[in-house]
Design an enzyme around this catalytic site. Sequence first.
Site, PDB file in Angstrom:
ATOM      1  N   LYS A 108       0.683  -1.359   0.362  1.00 55.47           N
ATOM      2  CA  LYS A 108       0.030  -0.317   0.035  1.00 55.47           C
ATOM      3  C   LYS A 108       0.478   1.470   0.068  1.00 55.47           C
ATOM      4  O   LYS A 108       0.507   2.569  -0.342  1.00 55.47           O
ATOM      5  CB  LYS A 108      -0.760   0.009   1.060  1.00 55.47           C
ATOM      6  CG  LYS A 108      -0.202  -0.230   3.082  1.00 55.47           C
ATOM      7  CD  LYS A 108      -0.442  -1.088   3.622  1.00 55.47           C
ATOM      8  CE  LYS A 108       0.170  -2.176   4.157  1.00 55.47           C
ATOM      9  NZ  LYS A 108      -0.263  -2.802   4.808  1.00 55.47           N
ATOM     10  N   VAL A 135      -5.522  -3.310   0.678  1.00 54.78           N
ATOM     11  CA  VAL A 135      -5.826  -2.100   1.312  1.00 54.78           C
ATOM     12  C   VAL A 135      -7.155  -3.324   1.756  1.00 54.78           C
ATOM     13  O   VAL A 135      -7.262  -4.558   1.545  1.00 54.78           O
ATOM     14  CB  VAL A 135      -6.851  -1.665   0.708  1.00 54.78           C
ATOM     15  CG1 VAL A 135      -7.925  -0.730   1.619  1.00 54.78           C
ATOM     16  CG2 VAL A 135      -6.011  -0.160   0.165  1.00 54.78           C
ATOM     17  N   GLY A 137      -6.728  -6.506   4.222  1.00 56.56           N
ATOM     18  CA  GLY A 137      -5.647  -7.552   3.826  1.00 56.56           C
ATOM     19  C   GLY A 137      -7.161  -8.714   3.276  1.00 56.56           C
ATOM     20  O   GLY A 137      -6.603  -8.823   2.462  1.00 56.56           O
ATOM     21  N   ILE A 139     -10.200  -8.996   3.107  1.00 58.29           N
ATOM     22  CA  ILE A 139     -11.407  -8.871   3.271  1.00 58.29           C
ATOM     23  C   ILE A 139     -11.431  -8.463   1.259  1.00 58.29           C
ATOM     24  O   ILE A 139     -10.886  -7.305   0.798  1.00 58.29           O
ATOM     25  CB  ILE A 139     -12.023  -7.394   3.121  1.00 58.29           C
ATOM     26  CG1 ILE A 139     -12.115  -7.125   5.015  1.00 58.29           C
ATOM     27  CG2 ILE A 139     -13.384  -6.841   2.904  1.00 58.29           C
ATOM     28  CD1 ILE A 139     -12.148  -6.410   6.000  1.00 58.29           C
ATOM     29  N   LYS A 208      -3.976   3.450   3.166  1.00 62.56           N
ATOM     30  CA  LYS A 208      -5.149   3.006   2.310  1.00 62.56           C
ATOM     31  C   LYS A 208      -6.236   4.111   1.364  1.00 62.56           C
ATOM     32  O   LYS A 208      -6.834   3.006   0.802  1.00 62.56           O
ATOM     33  CB  LYS A 208      -5.371   2.499   3.361  1.00 62.56           C
ATOM     34  CG  LYS A 208      -4.562   0.493   3.738  1.00 62.56           C
ATOM     35  CD  LYS A 208      -4.543   0.491   5.119  1.00 62.56           C
ATOM     36  CE  LYS A 208      -4.043  -0.757   5.323  1.00 62.56           C
ATOM     37  NZ  LYS A 208      -4.213  -1.664   6.887  1.00 62.56           N
TER      38      LYS A 208
HETATM   39  N1  LIG Z   1       1.845  -9.219   7.464  1.00 59.39           N
HETATM   40  C1  LIG Z   1       0.364  -8.777   6.900  1.00 59.39           C
HETATM   41  O1  LIG Z   1      -0.445  -8.353   7.749  1.00 59.39           O
HETATM   42  C2  LIG Z   1       0.361  -7.682   5.698  1.00 59.39           C
HETATM   43  C3  LIG Z   1      -1.137  -7.460   5.518  1.00 59.39           C
HETATM   44  C4  LIG Z   1      -1.553  -6.440   4.162  1.00 59.39           C
HETATM   45  C5  LIG Z   1      -0.327  -6.011   3.508  1.00 59.39           C
HETATM   46  N2  LIG Z   1       0.943  -6.669   4.272  1.00 59.39           N
HETATM   47  C6  LIG Z   1       1.845  -6.161   3.035  1.00 59.39           C
HETATM   48  O2  LIG Z   1       2.353  -7.015   2.454  1.00 59.39           O
HETATM   49  C7  LIG Z   1       4.118  -6.708   2.467  1.00 59.39           C
HETATM   50  C8  LIG Z   1       4.606  -7.239   2.798  1.00 59.39           C
HETATM   51  O3  LIG Z   1       4.798  -7.788   4.272  1.00 59.39           O
HETATM   52  P1  LIG Z   1       4.946  -8.727   5.412  1.00 59.39           P
HETATM   53  O4  LIG Z   1       4.082  -8.712   6.930  1.00 59.39           O
HETATM   54  O5  LIG Z   1       4.985 -10.179   4.677  1.00 59.39           O
HETATM   55  O6  LIG Z   1       6.456  -8.058   5.373  1.00 59.39           O
HETATM   56  P2  LIG Z   1       7.664  -8.672   6.240  1.00 59.39           P
HETATM   57  O7  LIG Z   1       7.046 -10.338   7.002  1.00 59.39           O
HETATM   58  O8  LIG Z   1       8.751  -7.895   6.920  1.00 59.39           O
HETATM   59  O9  LIG Z   1       8.493  -9.856   5.060  1.00 59.39           O
HETATM   60  C9  LIG Z   1       9.226  -9.076   4.042  1.00 59.39           C
HETATM   61  C10 LIG Z   1       9.221  -9.899   2.863  1.00 59.39           C
HETATM   62  O10 LIG Z   1      10.809  -9.447   2.239  1.00 59.39           O
HETATM   63  C11 LIG Z   1      12.066 -10.015   1.882  1.00 59.39           C
HETATM   64  N3  LIG Z   1      12.832  -8.591   1.841  1.00 59.39           N
HETATM   65  C12 LIG Z   1      12.232  -7.505   1.918  1.00 59.39           C
HETATM   66  N4  LIG Z   1      13.264  -6.201   1.337  1.00 59.39           N
HETATM   67  C13 LIG Z   1      14.063  -7.158   0.298  1.00 59.39           C
HETATM   68  C14 LIG Z   1      15.320  -6.742   0.321  1.00 59.39           C
HETATM   69  N5  LIG Z   1      15.587  -5.716  -0.038  1.00 59.39           N
HETATM   70  N6  LIG Z   1      15.638  -7.549  -0.932  1.00 59.39           N
HETATM   71  C15 LIG Z   1      15.090  -8.764  -0.643  1.00 59.39           C
HETATM   72  N7  LIG Z   1      14.192  -9.234  -0.065  1.00 59.39           N
HETATM   73  C16 LIG Z   1      13.855  -9.024   0.798  1.00 59.39           C
HETATM   74  C17 LIG Z   1      12.361 -10.067   3.384  1.00 59.39           C
HETATM   75  O11 LIG Z   1      13.492 -11.097   3.956  1.00 59.39           O
HETATM   76  P3  LIG Z   1      14.185 -11.557   5.512  1.00 59.39           P
HETATM   77  O12 LIG Z   1      12.897 -12.608   5.813  1.00 59.39           O
HETATM   78  O13 LIG Z   1      15.302 -12.142   4.951  1.00 59.39           O
HETATM   79  O14 LIG Z   1      13.897 -10.270   6.030  1.00 59.39           O
HETATM   80  C18 LIG Z   1      11.118 -10.710   4.405  1.00 59.39           C
HETATM   81  O15 LIG Z   1      11.147 -11.827   3.225  1.00 59.39           O
HETATM   82  C19 LIG Z   1       4.167  -4.950   3.096  1.00 59.39           C
HETATM   83  O16 LIG Z   1       4.305  -4.289   1.319  1.00 59.39           O
HETATM   84  C20 LIG Z   1       3.344  -4.905   3.800  1.00 59.39           C
HETATM   85  O17 LIG Z   1       2.358  -4.063   3.897  1.00 59.39           O
HETATM   86  C21 LIG Z   1       1.111  -6.890   5.350  1.00 59.39           C
END
Ligand SMILES: NC(=O)c1ccc[n+]([C@@H]2O[C@H](COP(=O)([O-])OP(=O)(O)OC[C@H]3O[C@@H](n4cnc5c(N)ncnc54)[C@H](OP(=O)(O)O)[C@@H]3O)[C@@H](O)[C@H]2O)c1
Length: 434
Positions: A108, A135, A137, A139, A208
Site C-alpha cells: 500500500k 487494503v 487484508g 476482505i 489505504k
Molecule cells: N503482514 C500483514 O498482515 C500485511 C497485510 C496487508 C499487506 N501487507 C503488505 O505486504 C507486504 C509484506 O508484508 P510482510 O508483513 O510479509 O513483511 P515481512 O514479514 O517483513 O516480509 C518481508 C519479506 O521481504 C524480504 N525483503 C525485504 N527487503 C528485501 C530486499 N531488499 N531484498 C530481498 N528481500 C527483501 C524479507 O526478507 P527476510 O525475510 O530475509 O528479511 C522478507 O522475507 C508489505 O507491503 C505489507 O505492507 C502485509
Amino acid sequence: MPAATPAPITVALLGGGTVGSQVARLLTESAPDLAARVGAPLQLIGVAVRDASRPRPGVPADLLTDDAAGLAARGADIVVEVMGGIEPARSLILSAMAAGSSVITANKALLAADGATLYRAAADNGVDLYFEASVAGAIPLLRPLRESLAGDRVVKVLGIVNGTTNFILSKMESEGADYAVALAEAQALGYAEADPTADVGGHDAAAKAAILAELAFHTRVTTDDVSCEGITGVTAADVEAARDMGFVIKLLAVAERTADGAGVIVRVHPAMVPNDHPLASVRDAFNAVFVEAESAGEMMFYGRGAGGAPTASAVLGDVVAAARNRVSGGRGPTESVYAALGVRSIDEARTRYYVNLDVADRPGVLAAIAQAFADNGVSIQVVRQDGHGDDAGLIVRTHLATEGALRRTVDNLRTLDAVKSVVGVMRVEGEAGP
Ligand SMILES: NC(=O)c1ccc[n+]([C@@H]2O[C@H](COP(=O)([O-])OP(=O)(O)OC[C@H]3O[C@@H](n4cnc5c(N)ncnc54)[C@H](OP(=O)(O)O)[C@@H]3O)[C@@H](O)[C@H]2O)c1
C-alpha cells in the site's frame, strides 16, 4: 489422443516473510484446485528474501534466493511483490513488468505514493497490475470497487482499515485503559510494531484511504492528498465521554465527494461513531469498510484486515485472476482516473463535532459560548453541562458544519474569559440527519 497438459503459469515471489511464506504455502497446498480454476498449473519458480540461508516453513529451500533483481527480471508469468517499502520494491516491479510479467502487490505504501508509475508501466508492457491485499487484508474490497461497482456512482467510503489502532481503541474502550497502556498491550500481543508510528500516526490508514479514493472516484489520489491525524491524542476521558453519549471512538478513513460533486476529500482521523452504526461493533484487529453508492445504497465489507494467511488469501485471488488472463489472453482492469475530480482541502469537509470545554461556572457563560458557535455559522445539536463550584465541564455536539468553521469556532472559544480550556475536539461520523 490425451489432451496436451497446458504449460504451467510461472510465479516468482519477491518476499518470503509473514505474507510471502503463506503465499508459498498456499501455492503448494492448493496446487490441484488452483490448476483446475486457472486451467493450467501454477509453478513457483523462486522466492527472494534478504537472508536466503534462513529456512522458512512452507517454502522449499531450493527456491530461496537473495538475488531479488535476478528473479524479478526472469520473465515469470506472474511476479508477486510482498517485500514492502518503496525501494527496491518499485524498481523490481518495473523490471518485472519490462520483462513481461504481470504483477501482484500488497504494497500500500508504494501504491499510494507512486501508483501512477506502476499503472503506466503495466499499460506500456501490456501486463496486469492487481493489489487486492494492499487494503483491508483478506476482505474483498478493491475488486468490488473496481469491477462490481463500475456501473454505479460512489458517494462515500468510510472505513476502519488499520487493525492495530482499532485494537488499541477497543482496549481503551473495554478496559478504560489509557492510550499508552493499550499500546503496550498491543505491542506485547504482537498487534503493534516496536515502532508503531505508521499505525498510530494514521499513515498506514492514509495510504489505504488514497488507494480506496482513487478506485471509488476514478481520480488520482496519493498519500500527500490525504489529511491525516492519528490516535495518539485520544485520551481515556474522550473515550469515556463518547461512551456516556452512546458513541465509540474509531480511527476512520473517509473518502467522499464534495457537496457540489466536483471534488473529493480524503481524510484519516479519530471520530466518534454512534453505537448503532455498523462500524461501532467492529472490534479488535478486524477491519470494515462502509461504501455508499447512488444506486446500490449502503454496503459494508467486514473481515480480517491483516495476518499472513488472510492477506495471502487476497494475494492468491489476484494470482488466479492474472493467471486466468494469461491462459485466455485477456487483460485485467487498467487505471481509471478519467473523472479527475479536484482533491479538496479538509477545510471543506462537512461533519459533526463534539467539543469538550472546561468553563467557569457563572451566569452568562453558556450564552457567550453559544454566541461563538453562532458567529461562525455552527449550529448546536446538544449541550451537556456537569460540575459545580468554580469549574464546570461543558460538552457541545454540533450539527453538520465545515471543518474550517469549526476551527474558527474553537479559536474563538479559546479567547473567551469564560473558557478555561478546550479539553477535546472530535469529529462525529455516521449519524443521520442535518
Ligand atoms: N503482514 C500483514 O498482515 C500485511 C497485510 C496487508 C499487506 N501487507 C503488505 O505486504 C507486504 C509484506 O508484508 P510482510 O508483513 O510479509 O513483511 P515481512 O514479514 O517483513 O516480509 C518481508 C519479506 O521481504 C524480504 N525483503 C525485504 N527487503 C528485501 C530486499 N531488499 N531484498 C530481498 N528481500 C527483501 C524479507 O526478507 P527476510 O525475510 O530475509 O528479511 C522478507 O522475507 C508489505 O507491503 C505489507 O505492507 C502485509
